[in-house]
Design a protein around this motif. Structure first.
Motif, PDB file in Angstrom:
ATOM      1  N   ILE A   1      -6.597   8.645  12.364  1.00  0.00           N
ATOM      2  CA  ILE A   1      -7.216   7.714  13.377  1.00  0.00           C
ATOM      3  C   ILE A   1      -7.065   7.740  14.602  1.00  0.00           C
ATOM      4  O   ILE A   1      -7.792   7.102  15.668  1.00  0.00           O
ATOM      5  N   TRP A   2      -6.290   8.033  15.152  1.00  0.00           N
ATOM      6  CA  TRP A   2      -5.429   8.844  16.502  1.00  0.00           C
ATOM      7  C   TRP A   2      -6.662   9.043  16.873  1.00  0.00           C
ATOM      8  O   TRP A   2      -7.105   8.812  18.337  1.00  0.00           O
ATOM      9  N   ALA A   3      -6.685  10.023  16.681  1.00  0.00           N
ATOM     10  CA  ALA A   3      -7.762  11.605  17.564  1.00  0.00           C
ATOM     11  C   ALA A   3      -9.128  10.561  17.580  1.00  0.00           C
ATOM     12  O   ALA A   3     -10.050  11.349  18.063  1.00  0.00           O
TER      13      ALA A   3
ATOM     14  N   GLU B   1      -7.098   8.879   2.155  1.00  0.00           N
ATOM     15  CA  GLU B   1      -6.567   7.729   1.501  1.00  0.00           C
ATOM     16  C   GLU B   1      -7.441   8.738  -0.023  1.00  0.00           C
ATOM     17  O   GLU B   1      -6.331   8.295  -1.223  1.00  0.00           O
ATOM     18  N   GLN B   2      -8.461   8.939  -0.990  1.00  0.00           N
ATOM     19  CA  GLN B   2      -8.777   8.701  -1.560  1.00  0.00           C
ATOM     20  C   GLN B   2      -8.574  10.361  -1.902  1.00  0.00           C
ATOM     21  O   GLN B   2      -8.682  11.109  -3.401  1.00  0.00           O
ATOM     22  N   ASN B   3      -7.278  11.207  -1.210  1.00  0.00           N
ATOM     23  CA  ASN B   3      -7.738  12.510  -1.635  1.00  0.00           C
ATOM     24  C   ASN B   3      -8.128  13.203  -1.743  1.00  0.00           C
ATOM     25  O   ASN B   3      -8.386  14.513  -1.880  1.00  0.00           O
TER      26      ASN B   3
ATOM     27  N   VAL C   1       1.388  -0.904   0.068  1.00  0.00           N
ATOM     28  CA  VAL C   1      -0.441   0.007   0.403  1.00  0.00           C
ATOM     29  C   VAL C   1       0.895   1.687   0.117  1.00  0.00           C
ATOM     30  O   VAL C   1       1.442   1.537   0.761  1.00  0.00           O
ATOM     31  N   ARG C   2       0.276   2.246  -0.713  1.00  0.00           N
ATOM     32  CA  ARG C   2       1.658   3.248  -1.075  1.00  0.00           C
ATOM     33  C   ARG C   2       0.938   4.627  -0.233  1.00  0.00           C
ATOM     34  O   ARG C   2      -0.343   4.524  -1.562  1.00  0.00           O
ATOM     35  N   LEU C   3       0.949   5.875   0.217  1.00  0.00           N
ATOM     36  CA  LEU C   3       0.468   6.230   0.307  1.00  0.00           C
ATOM     37  C   LEU C   3       1.726   8.154  -0.107  1.00  0.00           C
ATOM     38  O   LEU C   3       2.515   7.518   0.548  1.00  0.00           O
ATOM     39  N   ASP C   4       0.435   9.119  -0.147  1.00  0.00           N
ATOM     40  CA  ASP C   4       2.108  10.022   0.398  1.00  0.00           C
ATOM     41  C   ASP C   4       2.509  10.324   1.569  1.00  0.00           C
ATOM     42  O   ASP C   4       1.426   9.604   2.449  1.00  0.00           O
ATOM     43  N   ALA C   5       3.150  10.769   1.759  1.00  0.00           N
ATOM     44  CA  ALA C   5       4.445  11.308   2.962  1.00  0.00           C
ATOM     45  C   ALA C   5       3.073  11.769   3.852  1.00  0.00           C
ATOM     46  O   ALA C   5       2.433  10.981   5.516  1.00  0.00           O
ATOM     47  N   TRP C   6       2.011  12.593   3.708  1.00  0.00           N
ATOM     48  CA  TRP C   6       1.232  13.514   4.288  1.00  0.00           C
ATOM     49  C   TRP C   6      -0.132  13.079   4.430  1.00  0.00           C
ATOM     50  O   TRP C   6      -0.647  12.955   6.008  1.00  0.00           O
ATOM     51  N   GLN C   7      -0.384  11.946   3.314  1.00  0.00           N
ATOM     52  CA  GLN C   7      -1.877  11.364   3.318  1.00  0.00           C
ATOM     53  C   GLN C   7      -1.042  10.495   4.605  1.00  0.00           C
ATOM     54  O   GLN C   7      -2.062   9.932   6.228  1.00  0.00           O
ATOM     55  N   TRP C   8       0.247   9.777   5.200  1.00  0.00           N
ATOM     56  CA  TRP C   8       0.226   8.540   6.231  1.00  0.00           C
ATOM     57  C   TRP C   8       0.296   9.237   7.735  1.00  0.00           C
ATOM     58  O   TRP C   8      -0.772   8.715   8.859  1.00  0.00           O
ATOM     59  N   LEU C   9       1.022  10.347   7.142  1.00  0.00           N
ATOM     60  CA  LEU C   9       0.456  11.737   8.471  1.00  0.00           C
ATOM     61  C   LEU C   9      -0.948  12.188   9.375  1.00  0.00           C
ATOM     62  O   LEU C   9      -1.588  11.647  10.261  1.00  0.00           O
TER      63      LEU C   9
END
Lengths: 246, 319
Positions: free
Chosen positions: A140-142, A211-213, A126-134
């Motif tokens: 999800i945490w909040a 994920e869907q931007n 699974v690949r996402l941009d760095a900002w997306q991971w963050l």
């Protein structure tokens, strides 16, 4: 209060069963569901591959487990054992107990979320941009705070033997109906109509939007906000009631 | 002139913090559960430095009284003040250390970890090692709290109650579950606390403990204060001495009942048992009856018997 958070953490980290279910189990479940699934097709109406879809579901599920399961039962048991009374004989502010419980659950839920991401990226590419991971991690945490409040409310609502079954029913109900275990698009239409209004559905939808931007849907934000107010209000009310009768 | 100034200073200090502020003040405090008046118009004041025992049969309202004192329950009427403030404020200020029977201990942590938390939560903590040592926990500091015996758990509760420099220590049945030697060691530790000028209030149903330790004894019955005084005063009130003897020949019950200073009399077979508030006078009058008592014994009442006598008398009065 920091001292209590530290103690809660020490204890949480010693509890292997709790650690397994909240940290390892979601990742294991991810591998089970998405490990061999077709990564080329997309889940209906989302444009996401099944691994990407399930990654958010399982990260949300893991955070839900960490904040809901540990606290509700623990609070109910500690109310019964008199530990809550014992703490009321100290200078710890009344809400300190609940805050320490929530904070320590949040500390456990973070590795649970990150581990699902690592497994999804490593095993299923699974690949996402760095900002997306963050942003995903943050959202999800909040968002898990909504369910932390629910866990606290359940801990003050139910007592003794009742708390585990009640928590389990709510936990599995929210997980399955909210579409954390399988996409809710596979449900019959009437069930989908119900699922849309569940906090877990909105919770996972928030991650999927990232994920869907896309910008998160207003409805999901509203559903989460309403449940957050409901759960914290309920927890605060039950807590105050408990304080007066303990 | 220095002496005059000293007096003025003294007067000013007195105005700022009246020396008369009781450590604990209850004024007409009542707490009702359904139809039961657990605490019924209770008024009392504890003075600084006292060691006070709270006695009463089960259901007398001891636990409720302690809960009210510690702010765990709110009175339905009346006021509870601790060091002149509300109970919660006094606890937050670290002026009160307490151990309750109903106070649970969290599991999966060690004794030392728990005591460390207790110290961290106190505004004026003692070093953890000192607290452990004083409570006799040093040897089991690494043991999990859920693996402790009842007596050991009581010592952990005591450690939490004495984790810092509190002015009042409240203990509910502190020696429950301890064996005799542990109990003795416990009271020695508590004496030490009291000798440092602390006020100590403890509820117990081991009356010999109250007798040996307390400067002052409060007897609680059905939520009301039945007696308040030194152990000696309470014993005196209940009828200080017990006289027993055997009589040969006919027993003139009426004459026996007319003896002076009787608190109670019980004749069974040839044996007569009397409780008297002035044993000397009673025995003197007994010989005056012209009888020949045998096996005459005059013994002091223990606090336990005094306690039973007082509460029984109250029961009789009420029914």
């Amino acid at each position: 209060m920091n001292s209590l958070i530290k103690l809660e953490l020490t204890r949480a980290l010693r509890n292997r069963r709790f650690l397994f279910f909240s940290v390892l189990y979601p990742s294991a479940l991810f591998l089970l569901i998405a490990g061999r699934a077709d990564a080329t097709g997309t889940v209906d109406g989302t444009g996401l591959t099944l691994p990407a879809y399930m990654m958010v579901s399982m990260a949300s599920f893991g955070a839900l487990t960490a904040v809901l399961m540990g606290n509700s039962e623990r609070i109910a048991r500690e109310r019964e054992s008199g530990w809550v009374r014992q703490l009321r004989l100290t200078s710890l502010p009344g809400r300190g107990y609940v805050l320490a419980k929530t904070a320590s659950a949040a500390v456990v839920s973070l590795p649970s979320i990150v581990l699902v991401f690592v497994v999804a990226a490593a095993v299923r590419d699974v690949r996402l941009d760095a900002w997306q991971w963050l942003a995903l991690t943050g959202a999800i945490w909040a968002g898990s705070l909504v369910f932390a409040a629910l866990g606290v409310a359940l801990g003050y609502l139910a007592a003794g033997d009742a708390v585990r079954p009640i928590t389990m029913i709510i936990y599995f109900g929210l997980s399955i109906l909210g579409g954390l275990w399988m996409p809710s698009t596979t449900f019959p239409q009437w069930l989908q109509d119900i699922a849309r209004w569940l906090p877990t559905h909105a919770y996972a939808a928030l991650g999927r939007a990232i994920e869907q931007n896309q910008a998160p849907h207003a409805q999901d934000i509203a559903v989460l906000a309403v449940f957050f107010v409901l759960f914290t209000g309920g927890a605060a009310w039950l807590y105050r009631k408990d304080t007066l009768t303990a | 002139m220095p002496p005059a100034r000293a007096v003025t200073m003294n007067a000013m200090t007195t105005t700022a913090a009246p020396a008369t502020t009781p450590v604990v003040g209850f004024e007409h405090v009542s707490k009702v559960y359904g139809r039961v008046r657990a605490v019924d118009g209770l008024s009392l004041a504890l003075r600084p430095g006292e060691t006070v025992a709270l006695l009463g049969p089960n259901g007398a309202g001891k636990s409720t009284t302690l809960d009210l004192l510690l702010g765990l329950k709110r009175p339905d009427s009346g006021t509870v003040r601790v060091f002149g403030t509300g109970p919660r404020e006094a606890i937050v200020a670290g002026r009160v250390g307490a151990m309750l029977q109903s106070g649970g201990l969290t599991d999966e942590v060690t004794v030392a970890e728990l005591v460390r938390l207790g110290c961290a939560l106190h505004p004026r903590p003692y070093p953890v090692a000192d607290v452990l040592a004083r409570a006799g926990l040093t040897g089991i500091a690494d043991r999990k709290v859920d693996k402790l015996s009842g007596g050991q758990a009581q010592r952990v509760r005591f450690a939490l109650a004495t984790a810092g420099d509190s002015d009042l220590i409240v203990l509910d049945e502190p020696t429950t579950g301890m064996d005799v030697s542990a109990r003795r060691a416990f009271w020695a530790t508590l004496r030490e606390q009291a000798d440092r000028g602390r006020t100590v209030l403890f509820a117990t149903h081991y009356l010999e403990e109250a007798d040996a330790i307390a400067d002052r004894v409060l007897v609680l019955h059905r939520g009301r204060l039945l007696a308040d005084g030194t152990a000696a005063e309470i014993k005196a009130r209940a009828g200080a001495r017990r006289i027993s003897f055997d009589l040969a020949g006919d027993i003139d019950r009426a004459a026996l009942h007319a003896l002076p200073f009787l608190a109670s009399i019980d004749v069974s077979g040839r044996t007569v048992r009397i409780r008297s508030t002035d044993a000397d006078a009673t025995v003197h009058a007994l010989y005056g009856l012209g009888v020949r008592p045998r096996n005459l014994e005059v013994t002091g009442l223990g606090l336990e018997q005094a306690f039973v006598a007082i509460t029984e008398a109250e029961e009789a009065k009420q029914s």
